[in-house]
Design an enzyme around this catalytic site. Sequence first.
Site, PDB file in Angstrom:
ATOM      1  N   VAL A  26       5.771   4.816   4.143  1.00  0.00           N
ATOM      2  CA  VAL A  26       5.959   6.265   4.223  1.00  0.00           C
ATOM      3  C   VAL A  26       4.594   6.856   4.554  1.00  0.00           C
ATOM      4  O   VAL A  26       3.574   6.408   4.015  1.00  0.00           O
ATOM      5  CB  VAL A  26       6.478   6.836   2.894  1.00  0.00           C
ATOM      6  CG1 VAL A  26       6.633   8.358   2.974  1.00  0.00           C
ATOM      7  CG2 VAL A  26       7.802   6.181   2.500  1.00  0.00           C
ATOM      8  N   CYS A  27       4.573   7.828   5.453  1.00  0.00           N
ATOM      9  CA  CYS A  27       3.360   8.591   5.731  1.00  0.00           C
ATOM     10  C   CYS A  27       2.243   7.646   6.184  1.00  0.00           C
ATOM     11  O   CYS A  27       2.489   6.724   6.959  1.00  0.00           O
ATOM     12  CB  CYS A  27       3.005   9.416   4.476  1.00  0.00           C
ATOM     13  SG  CYS A  27       1.872  10.783   4.748  1.00  0.00           S
ATOM     14  N   SER A  28       1.023   7.836   5.697  1.00  0.00           N
ATOM     15  CA  SER A  28      -0.089   7.004   6.139  1.00  0.00           C
ATOM     16  C   SER A  28      -0.008   5.581   5.623  1.00  0.00           C
ATOM     17  O   SER A  28      -0.862   4.744   5.988  1.00  0.00           O
ATOM     18  CB  SER A  28      -1.425   7.634   5.743  1.00  0.00           C
ATOM     19  OG  SER A  28      -1.518   7.755   4.346  1.00  0.00           O
TER      20      SER A  28
END
Lengths: 208, 208
Positions: free
Chosen positions: B98-100
């Site tokens: 998820v995300c970075s």
Amino acid sequence: MDVAFVLYPDMTALDLVGPYEVLGHQPEVTAHFVAASLDPVRTDAGLTIMPTTTFDVLDRADVIVVPGGAAWAEVLEEGVVAAWLRKVHPTATWTTSVCSGSTLLAQAGILDGRPATTHWALRDELAARGAVVSTDRVVVDGSVVTGAGVAAGIDMALTLAGRIWGDDRAEFTQLVIEYDPRPPYRAGSPETASAELVAFVRGVIVGS
Amino acid sequence: MDVAFVLYPDMTALDLVGPYEVLGHQPEVTAHFVAASLDPVRTDAGLTIMPTTTFDVLDRADVIVVPGGAAWAEVLEEGVVAAWLRKVHPTATWTTSVCSGSTLLAQAGILDGRPATTHWALRDELAARGAVVSTDRVVVDGSVVTGAGVAAGIDMALTLAGRIWGDDRAEFTQLVIEYDPRPPYRAGSPETASAELVAFVRGVIVGS
């Protein structure tokens, strides 16, 4: 600005962490995680959170966030969270709940005659405890803000952030957390899920 | 089915707790919270989570969930998460981020030449690390599933739940968590937020 995030065993972690992610980063906020003791609190599916203070110690907050959980009836019976809410709600600028957390606000007398929302399967349970139950996803009534089930905590907290800090800040936060939801299914509401699924989930949640 | 939720300091709690709420309750799942040590892990805005195991001990998992965080560049530099991913990814049926968190998958070589997504402000950073960056909210490529920024973890995990257990189970889960999002603002995507806000948030996140 002191924000008190309430912890108790078997609470639904996302009920808390949605609002936490929205509110916790605001530069004015000091986040407190308050529980019955400083022992780690095991949430619904095993994620375990460390409290930073206790109901005995924390006697005021500017914002209170009360999550729900599958064991909400036992938490009502125990009465510890509601007792703390009776003490601190008068000190708070905003008292909020997500999901069945609303039943704890009701037990503390905070929702008597007030419009409020809760998890869709618990509307009757909340109405039975004195609230004027709404089917809205987020209800703002004076200083009390309630959200619907679990994932609604994000909508609730963005709404609250807009009230506290203004629309620009809330939009900033929304873009930071890339809250541009694209559910891969359309089953998130009793209005869009199949009747069979709604009946089944209601049975799982309220046991009837 | 062993699901490993990765923890590291300053990670974004919602990146993890969105997928946790979707995956953690499935009856087949045993949830593991894995970190460098068993010391409590302080996430982004103070929420502190207890690991249940360590990178040294946990040497396999069926599903791996890697959250992101504002300190992603430091986590890459440290290299501990990527080293663990190199060890366990070959054992996993699904490796997700998820995300970075995607940059950690990339560092471990998992995204070389693969389509993948990440936080909207970090697309160039992910492309620079070998992935074929997509602007989709969720990308499924073989056994690797990546989600966009923070709140996209819920969409990612529901997509994954559908792949693992079927659409009916995913829809059940969506209705239980009342994932019927109604963002009070339209600023959740760089396509819908104002250009000024997008530039400002990009500056905050990537420092330029």
